[in-house]
Design an enzyme around this catalytic site. Sequence first.
Site, short mmCIF file in Angstrom:
data_model
loop_
_atom_site.label_atom_id
_atom_site.label_comp_id
_atom_site.label_asym_id
_atom_site.label_seq_id
_atom_site.Cartn_x
_atom_site.Cartn_y
_atom_site.Cartn_z
N TYR A 61 8.87 102.88 35.57
CA TYR A 61 9.24 104.07 34.79
C TYR A 61 10.75 104.32 34.90
O TYR A 61 11.43 104.54 33.88
CB TYR A 61 8.46 105.31 35.26
CG TYR A 61 9.05 106.57 34.68
CD1 TYR A 61 8.88 106.88 33.33
CD2 TYR A 61 9.84 107.42 35.46
CE1 TYR A 61 9.46 108.01 32.78
CE2 TYR A 61 10.42 108.55 34.91
CZ TYR A 61 10.23 108.84 33.57
OH TYR A 61 10.83 109.95 33.02
N SER A 101 16.59 118.41 35.00
CA SER A 101 15.90 118.05 33.77
C SER A 101 14.79 119.03 33.42
O SER A 101 14.14 119.59 34.30
CB SER A 101 15.29 116.64 33.94
OG SER A 101 14.42 116.34 32.87
N GLN A 115 19.28 120.86 31.76
CA GLN A 115 19.12 119.99 30.59
C GLN A 115 17.88 120.42 29.83
O GLN A 115 16.80 120.56 30.40
CB GLN A 115 19.00 118.52 31.02
CG GLN A 115 18.70 117.56 29.88
CD GLN A 115 17.20 117.41 29.62
OE1 GLN A 115 16.39 117.58 30.53
NE2 GLN A 115 16.83 117.11 28.39
N TYR A 126 15.22 119.85 26.54
CA TYR A 126 14.61 119.26 25.35
C TYR A 126 14.03 120.42 24.56
O TYR A 126 13.37 121.29 25.13
CB TYR A 126 13.46 118.31 25.71
CG TYR A 126 13.87 117.04 26.38
CD1 TYR A 126 14.65 116.09 25.72
CD2 TYR A 126 13.43 116.76 27.68
CE1 TYR A 126 15.00 114.90 26.35
CE2 TYR A 126 13.78 115.56 28.31
CZ TYR A 126 14.57 114.64 27.64
OH TYR A 126 14.92 113.47 28.25
N THR A 156 19.91 117.74 25.09
CA THR A 156 19.75 116.31 24.81
C THR A 156 19.45 116.12 23.33
O THR A 156 18.49 116.67 22.81
CB THR A 156 18.62 115.71 25.68
OG1 THR A 156 19.01 115.79 27.05
CG2 THR A 156 18.37 114.25 25.32
N ARG A 200 9.09 102.09 25.43
CA ARG A 200 9.36 101.49 26.75
C ARG A 200 8.14 100.65 27.12
O ARG A 200 7.10 101.17 27.50
CB ARG A 200 9.65 102.59 27.76
CG ARG A 200 10.82 103.47 27.27
CD ARG A 200 10.93 104.79 27.98
NE ARG A 200 11.82 105.70 27.24
CZ ARG A 200 11.98 106.98 27.53
NH1 ARG A 200 11.31 107.52 28.55
NH2 ARG A 200 12.79 107.74 26.81
N LYS A 243 24.41 116.18 24.91
CA LYS A 243 24.25 114.88 25.55
C LYS A 243 23.59 113.90 24.57
O LYS A 243 22.58 114.23 23.96
CB LYS A 243 23.39 115.03 26.81
CG LYS A 243 23.03 113.73 27.52
CD LYS A 243 22.20 114.05 28.77
CE LYS A 243 21.77 112.80 29.49
NZ LYS A 243 20.67 112.08 28.80
N HIS A 256 20.97 107.56 26.80
CA HIS A 256 19.71 107.82 27.51
C HIS A 256 19.37 106.64 28.45
O HIS A 256 18.19 106.29 28.62
CB HIS A 256 18.57 108.06 26.52
CG HIS A 256 17.63 109.15 26.95
ND1 HIS A 256 17.67 110.42 26.44
CD2 HIS A 256 16.62 109.15 27.85
CE1 HIS A 256 16.72 111.15 27.01
NE2 HIS A 256 16.07 110.40 27.87
N ARG A 276 17.17 103.90 27.02
CA ARG A 276 15.72 104.13 26.95
C ARG A 276 15.26 104.59 25.56
O ARG A 276 14.08 104.75 25.33
CB ARG A 276 15.31 105.19 27.98
CG ARG A 276 15.51 104.73 29.41
CD ARG A 276 15.54 105.90 30.39
NE ARG A 276 14.26 106.50 30.67
CZ ARG A 276 13.37 106.02 31.55
NH1 ARG A 276 13.63 104.91 32.21
NH2 ARG A 276 12.23 106.66 31.77
N GLY A 282 25.21 103.06 33.38
CA GLY A 282 25.82 101.81 33.81
C GLY A 282 26.78 101.90 34.97
O GLY A 282 27.36 100.88 35.37
#
Length: 337
Positions: free
Chosen positions: A24, A106, A128, A130, A156, A165, A226, A250, A253, A283
């Site tokens: 995950y 989150s 954050q 959604y 986001t 995924r 974001k 993301h 993802r 990264g």
Amino acid sequence: MAMVCISDFEAYAKKYLPKIAWDYFAAGADDCTTRDENVLAYKRIRFRPRMLRDVSVMDIKTKILGSEISFPVGIAPTGFHQLAWPDGEKSTARAARAMNICYIASTYSTCMLEEISAAAPGGLRWFQLYIHRNRAASQQLVQRAEALGFQGLVLTADLPYTGKRRDDIRNGFRLPPHMKVKNLERAFEGDDWSEYGLPPNSLDPSVTWNDIYWLQSLTRLPIIIKGILTREDAELAVRHGVQGIIVSNHGGRQLDEGPATIDALVEVVEAVRGRVEVYVDGGIRKGSDVLKALALGAKCVFIGRPALWGLAYKGEEGLQDVLRILQDEFRLSMALA
């Protein structure tokens, strides 16, 4: 085993986390091209170091939206920290406060906002968001976060639907029965909570730029957007009155084969021209990556998976270890460059 660099924590997490949890956290969309490119793109960037500068005293503190942090690294919003460590987001909040950095909690936390807040009083935290089809639930979350002393609202923008995924599909990913998306536990009806701990199709895919005005009507918190990757969207973000932009895909993802975030950063910074603060995630694996991002115009970077690997190693203590390594490597890179 001595934990010397971030990849040591990654190796530990891969070895000791249950496969479903590791998959995950590690998952990228489709072929994982963008997920991997986020890391590889940093390796292609080269320094032009200057010599014979007095680097006997270095100050690596900075400010984001007026709040001082000990160095320009924060913790990006990621879901389900209890999959990595029993105390979940409470441990994350404590580690962030101990290191005096920003933690973005989150919507998909496995601890309530109240628990996160109580775990680390006085810490610098953003929330954050959604936006879900149940707008009242989203509104309540924003207002709860503000009342609890969160200091920024991060919208986001890149998740109208969840990316494909493959490992999560193969594993039939479900949260363990004792874990819940705590902040949305009572927000939805029905028995099917199979989409990352929530009912399928609960996200609102109709969100547009005008919803930034809606959020501004709900809260006095500064709004950070974001998921921006282009100059056109950076320009729109500024025009709609956001105070910050997180250049993000993301963690690779969502849409595969978009740009690596460090590559997109340059375009966004040029478009913004200093009108709002610009941050980047995705990264970052070494302190020298942090320096590269700052050299290309980021005010601060945010780490996602490395924070989870630290939690998986030793909870709050392991996450502090990850942050200290990045801090020491960043300081050394600054001196040597």
